[in-house]
Design a protein around this motif. Structure first.
Motif, PDB file in Angstrom:
ATOM      1  N   GLU A  96       4.197  -8.929 -20.869  1.00 23.75           N
ATOM      2  CA  GLU A  96       3.253  -7.805 -20.876  1.00 23.75           C
ATOM      3  C   GLU A  96       3.897  -6.556 -20.273  1.00 23.75           C
ATOM      4  N   ALA A 100       4.064 -14.752 -19.488  1.00 24.31           N
ATOM      5  CA  ALA A 100       3.163 -13.812 -20.159  1.00 24.31           C
ATOM      6  C   ALA A 100       3.084 -12.487 -19.400  1.00 24.31           C
ATOM      7  N   GLU A 101       3.052 -12.558 -18.081  1.00 19.93           N
ATOM      8  CA  GLU A 101       2.984 -11.330 -17.285  1.00 19.93           C
ATOM      9  C   GLU A 101       4.244 -10.492 -17.474  1.00 19.93           C
ATOM     10  N   SER A 106      -0.094  -4.590 -15.456  1.00 18.91           N
ATOM     11  CA  SER A 106       0.676  -5.600 -14.720  1.00 18.91           C
ATOM     12  C   SER A 106       1.599  -4.940 -13.710  1.00 18.91           C
ATOM     13  N   PRO A 136       3.679 -20.669 -18.001  1.00 25.99           N
ATOM     14  CA  PRO A 136       3.340 -19.731 -19.083  1.00 25.99           C
ATOM     15  C   PRO A 136       2.714 -18.425 -18.591  1.00 25.99           C
ATOM     16  N   ASP A 137       1.899 -18.470 -17.540  1.00 26.39           N
ATOM     17  CA  ASP A 137       1.275 -17.228 -17.068  1.00 26.39           C
ATOM     18  C   ASP A 137       2.307 -16.275 -16.478  1.00 26.39           C
ATOM     19  N   GLN A 138       3.348 -16.808 -15.846  1.00 29.00           N
ATOM     20  CA  GLN A 138       4.418 -15.963 -15.312  1.00 29.00           C
ATOM     21  C   GLN A 138       5.213 -15.313 -16.442  1.00 29.00           C
TER      22      GLN A 138
END
Length: 153
Positions: free
Chosen positions: A63, A59-60, A22, A55-57
């Motif tokens: 990570e 999660a990144e 990432s 949610p994807d932001q």
């Protein structure tokens, strides 16, 4: 181009099927960060959570935080440059520039930040006070100060 000058054993992740992290680091590279940078990323994650970020932001960012290796300043800093240092250089005309050597995920936190894997960062990491370093324009500014900030600085 002659094949003699091509490194065939090293393929960029984009061609080899390996995935970049990432942070944009090549596979297998350690994701170093200062304690200050890690604290800022954690605060950013908390702000994004409370603001209802996608949610994807989230999660990144999680990570990235899971991949970092926090590097503390040297226990007894001397005049040599290490990760996390704030380095002041002066050119022959007396102009000074300041560089803060940090991890790739904390570059946005201070305008003078340079990544430890950038050409400037790598050059400075090998220097100490009084030494001239080849940074750009074929001028070799001299390292005049090396300091290590506190975590909240």
């Amino acid at each position: 181009m002659s094949r003699a000058f091509v490194k065939e054993d090293v393929d960029p992740p984009e061609r080899s099927g390996r995935r970049r992290s990432s942070s944009g680091l090549p596979p297998g590279a350690t994701n170093y960060i200062t304690r200050r940078g890690a604290q800022r990323l954690e605060a950013k994650l908390a702000r994004l959570r409370s603001a209802g970020a996608p949610p994807d932001q989230l999660a990144e960012l999680r990570e990235i935080l899971n991949s970092v290796t926090v590097v503390d300043p040297p226990a007894a800093p001397d005049e040599s440059v290490a990760f996390g240092a704030i380095v002041t250089v002066e050119d022959v005309d007396g102009r000074r520039e300041i560089y803060r050597i940090v991890g790739v995920d904390e570059l946005d936190f201070a305008p003078e930040s340079v990544s430890w894997i950038s050409p400037v960062g790598k050059t400075l990491l090998a220097a100490s006070v009084g030494e001239r370093v080849p940074l750009r324009d074929f001028k070799a500014p001299r390292v005049v100060e090396v300091k290590y900030p506190c975590a909240d600085e």
